[in-house]
Design a protein around this motif. Sequence first.
Motif: not given
Length: 305
Positions: A262-289
């Motif tokens: 599972r990958l977790d992202a935390q934005a730095a001050a002055g930024s915001k997290f907008v998600g992971f770009n779905p890519r082959p092998g990482c369609i769902d960054a919370s469950r990568i087998t």
Amino acid sequence: MDASRRAAVITALVLLTSAAITQPAHAATTLTRAELSGTQVRIEGSGATPGARLTVNGGTLTGTADASGSFRIQSSTFAAPPDCVVTVSDGSTSASRTLTGCSTSQPPPATSATLSSLAVTPTDVVGGDPATGTVTISATAPSGGFVIDLSSDNPTAATVPPTVTVPAGSTRATFPVTTKQVTNAQSAVIIGTVGGDFTTERHGIITAWDAFHFSHGSVSVIPGGTGAGRVTSSPAGVDCTIAGGSGSGTCSAFFTVGTVVRLDAQAAAGSKFVGFNPRPGCIDASRITVARGTNHTCQVGFQLK
């Protein structure tokens, strides 16, 4: 005996004698030629009953004598008898002759079986570990067995014996696949053919791995967007800081095959997290087998507020 009776008897004797003298005797059938070239056969002879139907070896071939009793019998699909002897009969006499060009030790007759499949088990091994190939044919093998030619297109990864024989009465056989130690993963195509004819080709694939990559895969993080932040993994391994369009720290880590990361992202001050770009092998960054020898690349998105 009176004169008229005596004359009748004499006339009858004359007619019988004349018939005996003028009726030709039936000559015996003889063979003057019997030749075999592959499956091409040619048989010639004379002395048969004129116009008679002729049989070869009880009827495997047939022919007809001409008006003089001569004959020629030919075929392009003749299966030679085990003793290489042919016998021609006109129904009353017969003759035999050994076929020239025929050997009593010739290979067994062709079979209707074809190579159906070739498989290798397992398909992935640590180089140096053994594997097993299996060939399957479409019908039971004939007497003497069914021979299949084998080859490997990459002997650096795996080798096989030159042939495998499916035993008589069976439809499958196994053969050893010997793999080699490698420093990087290499695949080999194991090929089976019949009689050198590549249209009969069937194949299986095996991959030889080094021990580490056989049991591990990796997960990597790359930056996306104009913002900054941090990406970590669970289980621990990835700890990547994103800033200025680049990443620092541990942005790629290995995990054992089958691990769910599972990958977790935390934005730095002055930024915001907008998600992971779905890519082959990482369609769902919370469950990568994690997969063997595979790098799963995940692109994280941070944007400036």
